[in-house]
Design a protein around this motif. Structure first.
Motif, PDB file in Angstrom:
ATOM      1  N   ILE A 184       1.220  -0.990  -6.603  1.00  0.00           N
ATOM      2  CA  ILE A 184       2.543  -1.306  -7.156  1.00  0.00           C
ATOM      3  C   ILE A 184       3.624  -0.577  -6.356  1.00  0.00           C
ATOM      4  O   ILE A 184       4.689  -1.119  -6.086  1.00  0.00           O
ATOM      5  CB  ILE A 184       2.581  -0.952  -8.653  1.00  0.00           C
ATOM      6  CG1 ILE A 184       1.720  -1.974  -9.406  1.00  0.00           C
ATOM      7  CG2 ILE A 184       4.009  -0.938  -9.192  1.00  0.00           C
ATOM      8  CD1 ILE A 184       1.402  -1.589 -10.814  1.00  0.00           C
ATOM      9  N   HIS A 185       3.305   0.649  -5.939  1.00  0.00           N
ATOM     10  CA  HIS A 185       4.286   1.419  -5.175  1.00  0.00           C
ATOM     11  C   HIS A 185       4.520   0.815  -3.799  1.00  0.00           C
ATOM     12  O   HIS A 185       5.663   0.691  -3.344  1.00  0.00           O
ATOM     13  CB  HIS A 185       3.808   2.871  -5.042  1.00  0.00           C
ATOM     14  CG  HIS A 185       4.725   3.728  -4.242  1.00  0.00           C
ATOM     15  ND1 HIS A 185       5.988   4.071  -4.678  1.00  0.00           N
ATOM     16  CD2 HIS A 185       4.580   4.286  -3.026  1.00  0.00           C
ATOM     17  CE1 HIS A 185       6.575   4.811  -3.763  1.00  0.00           C
ATOM     18  NE2 HIS A 185       5.753   4.955  -2.746  1.00  0.00           N
ATOM     19  N   VAL A 186       3.474   0.450  -3.095  1.00  0.00           N
ATOM     20  CA  VAL A 186       3.644   0.007  -1.707  1.00  0.00           C
ATOM     21  C   VAL A 186       3.573  -1.515  -1.553  1.00  0.00           C
ATOM     22  O   VAL A 186       3.575  -2.023  -0.447  1.00  0.00           O
ATOM     23  CB  VAL A 186       2.591   0.656  -0.772  1.00  0.00           C
ATOM     24  CG1 VAL A 186       2.836   2.137  -0.651  1.00  0.00           C
ATOM     25  CG2 VAL A 186       1.192   0.361  -1.243  1.00  0.00           C
ATOM     26  N   HIS A 187       3.505  -2.253  -2.666  1.00  0.00           N
ATOM     27  CA  HIS A 187       3.398  -3.707  -2.579  1.00  0.00           C
ATOM     28  C   HIS A 187       4.554  -4.294  -1.769  1.00  0.00           C
ATOM     29  O   HIS A 187       5.703  -3.913  -1.947  1.00  0.00           O
ATOM     30  CB  HIS A 187       3.417  -4.299  -3.988  1.00  0.00           C
ATOM     31  CG  HIS A 187       2.861  -5.692  -4.027  1.00  0.00           C
ATOM     32  ND1 HIS A 187       1.550  -5.949  -4.323  1.00  0.00           N
ATOM     33  CD2 HIS A 187       3.431  -6.880  -3.765  1.00  0.00           C
ATOM     34  CE1 HIS A 187       1.337  -7.251  -4.262  1.00  0.00           C
ATOM     35  NE2 HIS A 187       2.459  -7.839  -3.920  1.00  0.00           N
ATOM     36  N   ASP A 188       4.211  -5.228  -0.871  1.00  0.00           N
ATOM     37  CA  ASP A 188       5.226  -5.906  -0.061  1.00  0.00           C
ATOM     38  C   ASP A 188       6.093  -4.945   0.746  1.00  0.00           C
ATOM     39  O   ASP A 188       7.269  -5.203   0.977  1.00  0.00           O
ATOM     40  CB  ASP A 188       6.122  -6.800  -0.927  1.00  0.00           C
ATOM     41  CG  ASP A 188       5.577  -8.218  -0.992  1.00  0.00           C
ATOM     42  OD1 ASP A 188       4.621  -8.518  -0.232  1.00  0.00           O
ATOM     43  OD2 ASP A 188       6.105  -9.036  -1.764  1.00  0.00           O
ATOM     44  N   THR A 189       5.519  -3.822   1.161  1.00  0.00           N
ATOM     45  CA  THR A 189       6.256  -2.926   2.055  1.00  0.00           C
ATOM     46  C   THR A 189       5.616  -2.975   3.433  1.00  0.00           C
ATOM     47  O   THR A 189       4.592  -3.632   3.630  1.00  0.00           O
ATOM     48  CB  THR A 189       6.217  -1.467   1.575  1.00  0.00           C
ATOM     49  OG1 THR A 189       4.869  -1.004   1.701  1.00  0.00           O
ATOM     50  CG2 THR A 189       6.685  -1.333   0.145  1.00  0.00           C
ATOM     51  N   PHE A 228       3.941  -0.776   4.608  1.00  0.00           N
ATOM     52  CA  PHE A 228       2.609  -0.180   4.531  1.00  0.00           C
ATOM     53  C   PHE A 228       1.556  -1.289   4.615  1.00  0.00           C
ATOM     54  O   PHE A 228       0.545  -1.166   5.315  1.00  0.00           O
ATOM     55  CB  PHE A 228       2.468   0.598   3.218  1.00  0.00           C
ATOM     56  CG  PHE A 228       1.225   1.459   3.158  1.00  0.00           C
ATOM     57  CD1 PHE A 228       1.232   2.745   3.652  1.00  0.00           C
ATOM     58  CD2 PHE A 228       0.046   0.953   2.616  1.00  0.00           C
ATOM     59  CE1 PHE A 228       0.085   3.531   3.611  1.00  0.00           C
ATOM     60  CE2 PHE A 228      -1.102   1.734   2.574  1.00  0.00           C
ATOM     61  CZ  PHE A 228      -1.079   3.024   3.079  1.00  0.00           C
ATOM     62  N   VAL A 229       1.825  -2.381   3.912  1.00  0.00           N
ATOM     63  CA  VAL A 229       0.912  -3.518   3.942  1.00  0.00           C
ATOM     64  C   VAL A 229       0.893  -4.128   5.347  1.00  0.00           C
ATOM     65  O   VAL A 229      -0.170  -4.466   5.880  1.00  0.00           O
ATOM     66  CB  VAL A 229       1.342  -4.570   2.901  1.00  0.00           C
ATOM     67  CG1 VAL A 229       0.414  -5.772   2.936  1.00  0.00           C
ATOM     68  CG2 VAL A 229       1.385  -3.972   1.514  1.00  0.00           C
TER      69      VAL A 229
END
Ligand SMILES: [Cu+2]
Lengths: 105, 233, 540
Positions: free
Chosen positions: C373-378, C380-381
């Motif tokens: 949830i924190h890195v979703h669609d960032t 990072f992905v």
């Protein structure tokens, strides 16, 4: 030339006619059952009868009964994978209501 | 490259034996069918999700289909599966005229099926039940004895009904497309049979077309109850 | 004399002899040309938007253009480069040879697959020429089906059609592996490259048709406005995501498994050892293929998917890490105590192991619901899947291309330039994508080109890395092309490797083997005398 996978295995016409008869009987059955209110069981019964019909077609018309293991496996894989896809997708929809959403939804 | 007795004309050069070639074709065809199961499978999953969500709308919409013609078509297709199976049997026996006879019978039955399907489509078109901007559905609960529920009272009920028809047309349409391709394959079979290409040693194309045709039959076996028999009581 | 020997390349020089060939080796080369074109196209898009991303504002282009560029990059790289890359090029070329067969089971189907792929590719290209697509490669509905004002239908049809090319290849591989193995070549004597392609083909057969029907539904909905995924009519956009990811997660394994197969071949050869735990590595490919199908919901943790389904998908995602880790551990164990030679292919293989491990481990972060949830669609992905796809698959592809280049072309590339380039690419790659882990963790969302100033340093680093990467690729193109004309002629077994492909001349004759080989040894048996056998003079 004669192995269990022998594609020259000739079935008597009688077998084909029996399978044909079974398919017709099951078709009538599925229509008749649809006119009874069984609640959610209606779908289950309809799909079960359809699966039985498909199974007979696979075994006899498509000669799976006389085919080797890899054919069995391939035929099964398609259906098993479909069921798994269905089950996992529906697991989402079926469990969504378990956790109440905030009022705004 | 010369073909000696151990290397008959129908055996491709990269295979060692007719047995190996036939088994390869057979496995290839089954893999293709597994692929087809998943192709239609995606549609069935989508259908299942919507039927789960909009059970009442699907029931009402299904009630507008003609059970009679759906059932007739089911019987027609089962008959065509029988004739196709017998055509393959003639292939096993090396009966060239039998192959042609049963393949032609299968083609006639397939055409009957497609004709009936076409009439059903035309009827749906007249009733403005073809999905799209022109789609028009006026809820008529009395004649289908569907109770007024939260779902049927939904202002978007007509949209849900349209969803059913979207699936009806896509699923039966793709099925019909598969039948048309099957008809093409059968024309090819007749040409090959007439040219004396088949024998009891080599009838692989008949066998493979048979598998394909029975698969198309199986798809319909599932489509019939899911599309026509949602709500009949 | 090598000069007069007839092989698959010089047997006929006409254009028609290529366009109508049923030789798996020629079809492999045709695929190579086609996918490299798409690699170039996707690369150009990447360079353009990386330059744009150097500044926080909108400098070079409008958001509309930016959206089209990253979509073009994603679609061409995934559907027209990565998915066919190793199977359709190296797999096509090598699989029949590794099995001791004259060709794939269905040579005409193989040729057809190239035509089908090319038609799909042309449609994809058409979608770019006529204005591009702005939905992202994921085609999420209802944007793609209702609102997007771009060439969605053309691109969708292109992917639909290219999918069937992939299915044809997979089907051909499975049948060939089952039915055309040379005498003595039992299942557990197969090279791991073959096992990997077998597993990949299973995914292709069972997964690709689902994306085909899904993307077809999107196209139908767009053309006829029927509302299959349109919430306005009660349609469900999340259903699209289910169907899309049912293929697109396993597609990650369609892309990475063949790469793992290549790495096994290279590691064994350049450590001069049998792959540690051969059977386990072979089985782990199958385990990945099967388990990989049931984890797709990890892309949908924030999509309103049920939390309970999310938990199941999360657990299954952790499970699929096990067979992947088994491979990494076993490759490492193979290296241990081996007589390691750091030739060009080996450099790529070692790069693969390190980068794939980073990509895989960050995948576990993403499979954890709370972190997701924190890195979703960032970014990072973005960094995660580029470590797997570029750090893993592209490295493996180029490693394999170098490894079998002498076999395919009969020529040696410059080993010196090869090693330098491998290092340049490794550095460029890490410089491009490592900063993206950090900026993503700090909150930079993907698919935006206007961003807060404090993120600029990471984007500048990333763009600099992309430039290094581009130099590496261009260098490789230059020396490989040069080798085609002026490269030293290769013997049949330049790396002194074990495997049926090294027992035939380079380049191989059209029928591969004059006499069907008989296999009486295990795969990678580097204790064998024959491993060191290399006839400088080809006799045929
Ligand atoms: Cu995934």
């Amino acid at each position: 030339m004669s192995s269990p996978s022998d594609h020259h295995h000739v079935m008597p016409v009688r077998t084909y006619l029996n399978v044909f008869g079974a398919l017709l009987v099951l078709t009538v059955l599925t229509v008749v059952v649809a006119f009874f209110d069984l609640g959610p069981l209606n779908v289950a019964v309809a799909v079960t009868i359809a699966s039985a019909k498909a199974y007979v077609v696979l075994l006899y018309f498509m000669h799976v009964r006389y085919s080797n293991r890899i054919i069995w496996l391939t035929a099964a894989a398609g259906f098993v994978w479909f069921v798994l896809m269905l089950a996992l997708t529906l697991s989402d929809y079926a469990t969504r209501g378990w956790l109440p959403y905030p009022e705004a939804w | 490259m010369s073909h000696d007795a151990s290397h008959p004309a129908h055996l491709a050069h990269h295979f060692d034996s007719p047995e190996q070639q036939n088994q390869s074709s057979s496995l290839g065809m089954w893999l293709f069918l597994a692929q087809e199961v998943m192709f239609f499978g995606g549609l069935f999953v989508a259908y299942a999700v919507y039927r789960f969500k909009y059970a009442d709308a699907f029931a009402v919409a299904s009630g507008h289909l003609s059970l009679f013609w759906g059932a007739v078509n089911t019987v027609v297709l089962i008959c065509s599966s029988l004739t196709m199976a017998l055509a393959v049997r003639c292939g096993q026996l090396g009966d060239k005229r039998g192959i042609i006879r049963y393949v032609v019978a299968t083609m006639i039955l397939a055409s009957v099926f497609l004709g009936i399907k076409g009439l059903e489509y035309a009827h749906k078109y007249e009733d403005q039940l073809v999905p799209g901007p022109q789609f028009e559905y006026v809820p008529d609960f009395d004649s289908y004895s569907v109770p007024v529920t939260a779902e049927t009272a939904d202002p978007n009920f007509a949209g849900h009904v349209q969803l059913f028809y979207s699936f009806y047309f896509v699923m039966t349409g793709l099925h019909a497309l598969h039948m048309v391709i099957g008809l093409g394959l059968m024309v090819w079979l007749i040409v090959k049979a007439a040219k004396n290409h088949f024998s009891s040693e080599y009838y692989t194309p008949v066998e493979m077309t048979g598998l394909y045709w029975h698969f198309v039959d199986i798809v319909w076996i599932f489509l019939f109850p899911l599309v026509y028999l949602v709500w009949r009581h | 004399m090598t000069k007069s020997r007839t092989h698959y390349l010089n047997v006929n020089h006409t254009v028609g002899s290529w366009l109508f060939t049923v030789d798996h080796k020629r079809i492999g080369l045709m695929y190579l040309g086609t996918i490299l074109f798409f690699f170039l196209l996707g690369g150009i898009a990447a360079v353009l938007f990386r330059v744009e991303l150097m500044t926080p504002g909108s400098t070079l282009m409008e958001s509309e253009t930016y959206n089209r560029l990253f979509t073009m990059h994603g679609i061409t790289m995934i559907f027209f480069f990565l998915v066919p890359s190793i199977p359709a090029v190296l797999g096509n070329f090598l699989l029949p040879i590794m099995l001791g067969a004259k060709d794939l089971a269905f040579p005409k189907l193989n040729l057809a697959s190239w035509y089908v792929f090319t038609i799909g590719g042309l449609l994809g290209l058409g979608s770019i020429i006529f204005g591009g697509v702005d939905t992202g490669w994921t085609f999420y509905t209802p944007y793609s089906s209702t609102y997007a004002n771009s060439q969605v239908i053309l691109a969708a049809l292109g992917i639909f059609i290219a999918g069937f090319a992939s299915i044809m290849t997979g089907l051909n591989f499975i049948v060939t592996i089952h039915k055309m193995r040379a005498p003595g070549l039992t299942w557990f004597r197969l090279p791991l490259f073959v096992w990997a392609h077998y597993a990949t083909s299973i995914i292709i057969i069972l997964g690709t048709p689902v994306i085909a029907i899904t993307i077809l539904l999107v196209a139908i909905e767009r053309i006829f406005q029927v509302g299959i995924f349109d919430p306005a009519l009660g349609g469900d956009p999340v259903l699209f995501q289910h169907l899309f990811w049912f293929y697109s997660h396993p597609a990650v394994y369609i892309m990475i498994l063949p790469g793992m197969g290549v790495i096994s071949e290279i590691i064994a050869c350049f450590s001069r050892k049998r792959i540690f735990g051969y059977k386990v590595v072979a089985m782990s490919s199958l385990a990945i293929a099967i388990l990989g199908f049931f984890v797709w919901g990890h892309h949908m943790f924030v999509s309103s998917q049920s939390m309970y389904a999310g938990m199941v998908f999360s657990i299954l995602s952790f499970l699929v890490a096990i067979p992947s880790a088994i491979k990494v551990f076993n490759w490492t164990a193979t290296l241990y105590g081996g007589s390691i030679k750091l030739d060009t292919p080996m450099l790529y293989a070692l790069g693969f192991i390190g980068l794939f491990t980073i990509g895989g481990l960050t995948g576990l972060f993403l499979a954890t619901m709370a972190i997701n949830i924190h890195v979703h669609d960032t970014y990072f992905v973005v960094a995660h899947f580029h470590y797997v796809m570029v750090g893993g698959m592209v490295m493996a592809f180029f490693g394999g291309l170098h490894f079998w280049w002498p076999k395919m072309t009969g020529r040696h590339f410059s080993e010196m330039l090869g090693r330098i380039t491998a290092v340049v690419i490794f550095i460029g790659f890490n410089l491009t994508f490592f900063p993206q882990f950090i900026v993503g963790y700090l909150g930079m969302p993907r698919r935006y080109h206007i961003y807060p100033e404090e993120f600029q340093i990471f984007h500048v680093l990333s763009t600099a890395g992309a430039a290094v990467l581009a130099v590496g690729y261009l260098l490789m193109a230059a020396y490989l092309f040069h080798s085609l004309i002026l490269g030293k002629r290769s013997s049949r077994n330049p790396w002194k490797a074990i495997g049926l492909e090294w027992t035939i001349p380079s380049p191989p004759p059209t029928e591969n083997f004059i006499d069907t080989p008989v296999v009486d040894y295990e795969a990678y048996d580097y204790s064998l005398e024959r491993a060191y056998e290399d006839d400088e003079e080809d006799h045929s």
